[in-house]
Design a protein around this motif. Sequence first.
Motif, short mmCIF file in Angstrom:
data_model
loop_
_atom_site.label_atom_id
_atom_site.label_comp_id
_atom_site.label_asym_id
_atom_site.label_seq_id
_atom_site.Cartn_x
_atom_site.Cartn_y
_atom_site.Cartn_z
N TYR A 17 0.93 -0.98 -0.16
CA TYR A 17 -0.04 -0.04 -0.02
C TYR A 17 0.79 1.23 -0.07
O TYR A 17 0.42 2.18 -0.34
CB TYR A 17 -1.01 -0.03 1.02
CG TYR A 17 -0.39 0.03 2.61
CD1 TYR A 17 0.01 1.25 3.05
CD2 TYR A 17 0.19 -1.00 3.34
CE1 TYR A 17 0.39 1.44 4.31
CE2 TYR A 17 0.76 -1.08 4.42
CZ TYR A 17 0.73 0.38 5.07
OH TYR A 17 1.54 0.29 6.36
N SER A 31 -3.65 -2.51 -1.64
CA SER A 31 -4.10 -1.89 -0.57
C SER A 31 -3.56 -2.87 0.64
O SER A 31 -3.00 -3.78 0.75
CB SER A 31 -5.60 -1.94 -0.42
OG SER A 31 -6.25 -3.24 -0.40
N GLU A 70 -10.68 -1.15 8.51
CA GLU A 70 -10.14 -0.29 7.58
C GLU A 70 -8.86 -0.58 6.81
O GLU A 70 -7.89 -1.51 7.43
CB GLU A 70 -9.67 1.11 8.45
CG GLU A 70 -9.22 2.27 7.46
CD GLU A 70 -9.52 3.57 8.31
OE1 GLU A 70 -9.10 4.78 7.70
OE2 GLU A 70 -9.98 3.52 9.51
N LEU A 72 -5.65 0.74 4.02
CA LEU A 72 -4.86 1.84 3.37
C LEU A 72 -4.54 1.95 1.79
O LEU A 72 -4.01 0.53 1.61
CB LEU A 72 -3.76 2.12 4.03
CG LEU A 72 -3.86 2.46 5.72
CD1 LEU A 72 -2.58 2.75 6.52
CD2 LEU A 72 -4.81 3.95 6.04
N ARG A 75 -0.27 5.10 0.40
CA ARG A 75 0.14 5.97 1.54
C ARG A 75 1.70 6.25 1.20
O ARG A 75 2.39 5.51 0.69
CB ARG A 75 0.47 4.75 2.68
CG ARG A 75 0.66 5.27 4.10
CD ARG A 75 -0.26 5.88 4.95
NE ARG A 75 -0.06 6.01 6.22
CZ ARG A 75 -0.66 6.37 6.92
NH1 ARG A 75 -1.81 6.89 6.89
NH2 ARG A 75 -0.34 6.57 8.38
N GLY A 124 -7.70 6.22 3.37
CA GLY A 124 -8.37 5.15 4.29
C GLY A 124 -9.86 4.89 3.82
O GLY A 124 -10.47 5.83 3.46
#
Length: 555
Positions: A17, A31, A70, A72, A75, A124
């Motif tokens: 990610y 992700s 959740e 991410l 990033r 997110g």
Amino acid sequence: MSNRNSSVGVNLGGLTYYSSEIKFVDVAKESSNWITQRWGNHAWDTHELAKVNMRQDGYPASLPDDMALEKLVLRSLSHPPSGVYTILYDGEGDIEINLLHYQKVYTGKGRMLINVTIGQAGIGIKLRRTNPANPLHNLRVILPGFEARHEHFPFYPLFLESLVRYSEFRYMDFLHTNGHTPEPTTWGSRKHTTYHTQAGTEGGSLEYAILLSNMLGANPWFNMPHAADDNFVMQFAKQVNQTLRPDLRVYVEYSNEVWNGIFRQNHFATEKGHSSGLDSGWKAAFKYYNKRSHEMAQIWRSIYGASDKLVLAWAWQTGYQDYTRQALEDLGTRVNDFTALAITGYFTCDLTSKHISSLPSMTYNEVLSICTNYIQNKTRSSFSYFMGLAKARNLHLLMYEGGQHIVEHAPQHEQITNKLVDINENDIMETLNRNLLDVWNDVVTKHSTSVGGLFNYFSSCGQYSKYGSWGMLEYTGQPYSSAPKYRAVQKFISSQSHNTEVAPRCSFVDLGSVSYGCFLVGNRPYCGSTTDRGQKWTIENGALGPTKTPVEVTA
């Protein structure tokens, strides 16, 4: 097919990610794993994933009323694409967007459009609720402009553009070879394209690797997981044999750097060597490596036979030549089942060992002089030694990884790190990498057949940090003018190329019953689709304008 005569391959970056190499237009494929959060609990991650009832595709079948999941994406990137992202999902549930400011352009059942400028925090994606009777799944986060085509063309065009001239892709990091899980690795545990992310220690899907090689005409190099059982290796080989373009060659290697103590595969091989009675000491690792890599080779040969489309690589530690010699001696006559000896081709210039004290004040010209001397002497000598070792055993010589290795070992110092990053971004890196390629070509490639002499650069793309400056590119879409390593490699490939045409008369990629591609009618190029493998084409867009009239083309 501008990669047709290239002797340069590349190690692709891993799927994470935070990777600066954006591979898919659906960035949810890269992700993070889910983290658990509780309402009223301010912890970023409550570490309760084991309590969640997960489906086989990695989505929750249900969630407690006070729990959210959740993940991410994008990033800590320096140049993430901004604009209107499309978020799609099947099933029923509630999605929330976190960690950035956005303008909601549209929201409806299973579809959301958000206009965003992405910062270091990335995006997110929070799953607040899922319907147990129809759980939310198949979540997609699509880059601006690709909603209509992401299913047929999953790869990011700028990623493809950066790769088109390499004749081979090594999928070591793409398939997460280092520390691959689970142990044992079975065919049933492999990653599917429908899983919620392609990131993770199980590696990406074989299907995506094959599709990428098929689309760009680049031979794949596959590393078998260190704990793969025989059936995994067999089924993997069968799928490659059945679905890889027939004009491509496949390179196969058992794991990666099994000699390297920083990787789990080294400890695994040592444990197996001890427990199976191969050796009670330090030789256990290479004795198990020889045993298992030979078993792997026999399985692949049972599928491919004596075909020259299969290249079986054997590799050990390049830096300690006698260590590799001893490992090869232990291999004995089993060497006859391998095609090639694979080595590394890095230049360190001894900057962080012999020259560490003077490095902070060293000029670019001084670095250039030291490294040029290192490549012309130490590196050339290494290539010559292993070329002789390979020839003596009737093996081709390949490079599984090569490039610069100018990185400080622990502990890192900020001043040194900044200096090394600065050196890697300077134009002297174009000269040094070209010198490296020229030496390899002079010692190895010029004296090899089409199977041997491959230079595999490490790596295609990656951000520079205290952990190293490995990428030719620092991010997907980086301008050519600011990427000296990339310039060196592209200019070297151009110097080798003798092609007068950059594409065959009719080329396409199969996607189910429909194929897509570019073709010529006379001397005019068109792009379109075909349902009969190129006998008739439907022109999607071209000099005639948009039309749906089938056009006959000659073979």
